[in-house]
Motif scaffolding. Structure first.
Motif, PDB file in Angstrom:
ATOM      1  N   LYS A  19      19.437  15.999 -24.073  1.00 30.47           N
ATOM      2  CA  LYS A  19      19.405  14.736 -23.313  1.00 30.47           C
ATOM      3  C   LYS A  19      20.317  13.688 -23.952  1.00 30.47           C
ATOM      4  O   LYS A  19      20.997  12.943 -23.263  1.00 30.47           O
ATOM      5  N   ALA A  77      27.637  10.438 -20.109  1.00 27.72           N
ATOM      6  CA  ALA A  77      27.496   9.480 -19.005  1.00 27.72           C
ATOM      7  C   ALA A  77      27.996   8.094 -19.422  1.00 27.72           C
ATOM      8  O   ALA A  77      28.504   7.335 -18.589  1.00 27.72           O
ATOM      9  N   MET A 100      23.972  14.505 -23.058  1.00 30.79           N
ATOM     10  CA  MET A 100      24.296  14.145 -21.671  1.00 30.79           C
ATOM     11  C   MET A 100      24.457  12.620 -21.528  1.00 30.79           C
ATOM     12  O   MET A 100      25.298  12.136 -20.782  1.00 30.79           O
ATOM     13  N   SER A 149      24.023  12.763 -15.291  1.00 31.44           N
ATOM     14  CA  SER A 149      23.276  13.945 -15.721  1.00 31.44           C
ATOM     15  C   SER A 149      22.065  14.096 -14.813  1.00 31.44           C
ATOM     16  O   SER A 149      21.304  13.141 -14.631  1.00 31.44           O
ATOM     17  N   LEU A 183      26.581  16.553 -14.152  1.00 32.90           N
ATOM     18  CA  LEU A 183      26.174  17.511 -15.182  1.00 32.90           C
ATOM     19  C   LEU A 183      24.758  17.999 -14.896  1.00 32.90           C
ATOM     20  O   LEU A 183      23.804  17.226 -14.970  1.00 32.90           O
ATOM     21  N   ASN A 225      18.881  16.993 -13.039  1.00 37.62           N
ATOM     22  CA  ASN A 225      18.179  18.274 -13.188  1.00 37.62           C
ATOM     23  C   ASN A 225      18.037  18.944 -11.829  1.00 37.62           C
ATOM     24  O   ASN A 225      18.543  18.437 -10.810  1.00 37.62           O
ATOM     25  N   THR A 231      30.037   9.494 -14.375  1.00 41.89           N
ATOM     26  CA  THR A 231      29.372  10.727 -14.806  1.00 41.89           C
ATOM     27  C   THR A 231      27.857  10.581 -14.757  1.00 41.89           C
ATOM     28  O   THR A 231      27.312   9.565 -15.197  1.00 41.89           O
ATOM     29  N   ALA A 245      25.126  22.426 -18.110  1.00 43.25           N
ATOM     30  CA  ALA A 245      25.988  21.595 -18.971  1.00 43.25           C
ATOM     31  C   ALA A 245      25.544  21.615 -20.425  1.00 43.25           C
ATOM     32  O   ALA A 245      26.350  21.402 -21.332  1.00 43.25           O
ATOM     33  N   GLU A 246      24.254  21.903 -20.635  1.00 44.92           N
ATOM     34  CA  GLU A 246      23.734  21.937 -22.013  1.00 44.92           C
ATOM     35  C   GLU A 246      24.355  23.064 -22.832  1.00 44.92           C
ATOM     36  O   GLU A 246      24.286  23.058 -24.057  1.00 44.92           O
ATOM     37  N   ASN A 266      21.759  19.553 -16.198  1.00 43.81           N
ATOM     38  CA  ASN A 266      21.174  19.845 -17.513  1.00 43.81           C
ATOM     39  C   ASN A 266      19.847  20.570 -17.315  1.00 43.81           C
ATOM     40  O   ASN A 266      18.901  20.011 -16.796  1.00 43.81           O
TER      41      ASN A 266
END
Length: 695
Positions: free
Chosen positions: A606, A613, A609, A462, A596, A464, A460, A570-571, A598
């Motif tokens: 953060k 992960a 996430m 995270s 994800l 941007n 997994t 995802a947030e 975010n």
């Protein structure tokens, strides 16, 4: 003195409270406040403690606090631009100096007197190594009186409420005070029995309501909160105990015998049971062989193999001469279970049939007749199973899968189709054990805490928006390698208020622009049932490479070829929900991934996430989810058919919960029919159904 019950409060509109009227009634309705009961139980989310006065020298950057000081300068008013005025004044005490600033507050110039003393409350900031406070509230001190007697407004603990546009904190506070004032000559009936109040040191109900909203001291607030939390959890526990008693009303359950074919059946399975599965089935088997009615919850993380526990229990029930029913939330899931369970049981002469809403009338009729005359041993279906037309010859076992999609009452309807059948409830939503005792307080609990061998942890990440192109390339590579992809969005359609990717817009964008050469499908809750089934089936059969979806796929179909899950915004999801979604991939032998996206820069986002992960353990994740967000979002009791919790925090109030459980059991033992506690009996009937009783 006139006495009112809680139910009386629900009949009284807030429209006639001074300050509400017709115009503000609609604003309060936005907050689900329609009557006196709703208003009085609209508890503060926090408090502003203005009662502690600090020295100016001790003020910290960023803190909300009160301080006392003398005005040592005239109010300086500047107009940096059109439409803006800034008023500044210097305030001093024996330890230091601070600048108070107000924006567009024209009355300030004539409100402060040089040399006079005031109490100020607001947020302190340190700028250019100097202290300042913006838009503080203030009150002049009468130096001839002590603080406690001389101050009316400032030195108080004030409530802070969840609000909505056009309803200020001051307005809600004023309305709440007016409402509480109207009870000066009225006694509010206390639903909690006197012996429970005395044993657990519970404060009076009117004291508690006054002090939870406008506490005189921190201690009063704590006493009020303890009382109100206890009451909520006590009533919830009584309700759950009553459900358990409905399920076991005649006390005597089915006493199943040992099945000599069970060992042979287990050996015939195409895989070996894990130790956790063996342990849990042993607990189920012991329940089935006892005189009591089984009421057991089997919790297992995504992919832990709960279904086989259901199959073993169904096998045992049928071999002892009874019928079994397995109820699941969606038609496609029912079909999936039917296709996997039927071949396992039919080898042992057990007839399995499917019952779902999309079958023809003729197909359903065949199933109805087979269940009624006993030629069908096991039925797997959706809500269709609880319809009046479904009758069983000898229903002995009821299983509900993904229990959080069904209310407690729906489970009860199905069990009433048999004579005290055993009940097995399954969920893949990991809930910390203590919480499970609340949510499923009417059930014993088993946990499958081991995944079948060969399952690779899902990797997994995270990311941007800067990673968008790279992730799109990864999606393309995954499809080109012959595998499939889920892209999950939080919303169905675009919303002006919420900036988040919608499933409809995303599907259009990627099908027409990003992946126009690939097969893209879309599925969401607003589609008709047969449309959803059709799309999901096409994805399962490999006809669709990329499925854009809302959370509708959270509980769903097993597609071993899907190896990549991309979650937009995802947030906006809870951790437990992200974990459930992630569990849709990683079901085959190929390494699977979860990406994800975010879009938030907040520290909390953060941190969440990072947890996703780092962990693939649903129980660890659900604990963290509760810690970060609190239980309000974690689970809404409404979807379980239970009353809403307005003040209790199931993560923080576990100690009170244990006491409330103890108190509820005490009442159940001493007064099983609630003959001496008619108010409680009335409450249970209204909130948990007419049959709810402790006898």
């Amino acid at each position: 003195m006139k006495q009112l019950s809680l139910e009386d409060l629900k009949k009284q509109s807030i429209r006639y409270i001074k300050g509400v009227g017709e115009s503000r009634l609609s604003l309060f309705k936005r907050l689900n406040i329609n009557n006196f009961f709703d208003l009085l139980t609209y508890y503060p989310k926090a408090y502003e403690d203005r009662s502690i006065i600090k020295n100016i020298a001790d003020l910290q950057d960023g803190e909300l606090c009160s301080f006392e000081g003398t005005i040592v300068s005239n109010v300086n008013v500047t107009r940096p631009r059109r439409g803006m005025t800034i008023s500044k004044v210097s305030v001093q005490d024996s330890t230091g100096k601070i600048t108070a600033i107000w924006f567009n507050q024209h009355y300030i110039k004539n409100s402060l007197t040089v040399g006079a003393n005031y109490i100020f409350y607001g947020k302190v900031e340190r700028k250019f190594n100097k202290l300042q406070i913006s838009n503080p509230v203030f009150e002049k001190i009468d130096n001839t009186q002590s603080h406690n007697n001389g101050l009316k407004k400032s030195l108080k603990i004030l409530p802070v409420y969840p609000s909505t546009k056009d309803l200020s904190q001051n307005l809600i506070r004023t309305i709440m005070q007016e409402a509480l004032k109207s009870f000066n000559n009225i006694e509010l009936e206390d639903i909690i029995p006197k012996e429970i109040r005395e044993k657990y040191n519970l404060a009076d109900i009117m004291f508690s309501l006054n002090e939870i909203h406008f506490p005189k001291t921190e201690l009063d607030k704590d006493m009020a909160r303890y009382r109100l939390v206890f009451e909520e959890l006590f009533l919830l526990q009584l309700g759950l105990l009553s459900y358990k008693n409905i399920a076991t009303a005649e006390r005597q359950g089915i006493k199943y015998t040992k099945s000599y074919e069970m060992e042979e059946f287990i050996k015939s399975l195409p895989f070996e049971l894990t130790n956790a599965q063996k342990r849990v089935f042993k607990e189920v088997e012991q329940d089935m062989e006892s005189n009591n009615i089984m009421n057991r919850l089997v919790q297992g993380d995504v992919g832990s193999g709960k279904t086989i526990i259901a199959v073993l229990a169904l096998f045992k029930a049928v071999k002892c001469g009874y019928q079994g029913a397995l109820m699941v939330p969606t038609e496609i899931l029912a079909e999936q279970h039917y296709n996997s369970v039927k071949p396992l049981l039919e080898k042992f002469d057990i007839k399995v049939e499917l019952l779902s809403g999309n079958q023809s009338k003729k197909q359903k009729q065949v199933v109805f007749e087979g269940l009624k005359n006993g030629t069908i041993n096991v039925v797997i279906g959706t809500h269709a199973l609880i319809e009046d037309t479904v009758e069983f010859l000898n229903l002995g076992l009821v299983i509900t899968d993904e229990q959080h999609r069904f209310g407690v009452r729906q489970r009860s309807i199905l069990t009433e189709k048999g004579r005290n059948p055993d009940v097995l409830v399954m969920t893949a939503t990991p809930i910390p054990r203590t919480l499970a005792l609340i949510l499923y307080g009417d059930l014993d609990i088993s946990i499958i805490d081991e995944l079948p061998p060969g399952r690779k942890p899902i990797k997994t990440y995270s990311v941007n928006e800067s990673m968008r192109e790279r992730i799109n390339n990864f999606i393309r590579e995954t499809v080109q390698a012959g595998q499939q992809v889920y892209i999950v969005c939080p919303l169905v359609e675009e919303s002006e208020e919420i900036e988040a990717k919608s499933a409809v817009v995303t599907a259009e964008d990627i099908s027409k622009n990003v992946f126009k050469d690939l097969k893209v499908g879309i599925i969401h809750g607003k589609m008709k049932s047969n449309e959803k089934e059709s799309i999901m089936r096409s994805f399962k059969d490999g006809e669709i490479s990329i499925l854009v979806s809302t959370t509708i796929i959270e509980v769903g179909v097993n597609v071993p070829n899907a190896t990549l899950m991309v979650i937009e915004n995802a947030e906006r999801f809870g951790l437990a929900q992200l974990h459930q979604l992630r569990g849709r991939v990683g079901r085959g032998g190929t390494q699977s991934y979860c990406i994800l996206f975010n879009q938030s820069n907040s520290k909390v986002s953060k941190e969440r996430m990072k947890i996703m992960a780092q962990s693939n353990d649903g129980f660890v994740i659900s604990e963290k989810d509760l810690e970060i967000r609190g239980p309000g979002e974690f689970f809404g009791t409404k979807q379980h058919g239970l009353p809403e919790l307005k003040i209790a925090n199931l993560y923080k109030d576990l100690e009170i919960l244990k006491l409330a459980q103890e108190g509820a059991k005490e009442i159940a033992i001493k007064d099983p029919g609630l003959i001496k506690n008619k108010k409680l009996k009335q409450y249970l009937a209204q909130h948990f159904g007419e049959k709810a009783t402790l006898s």
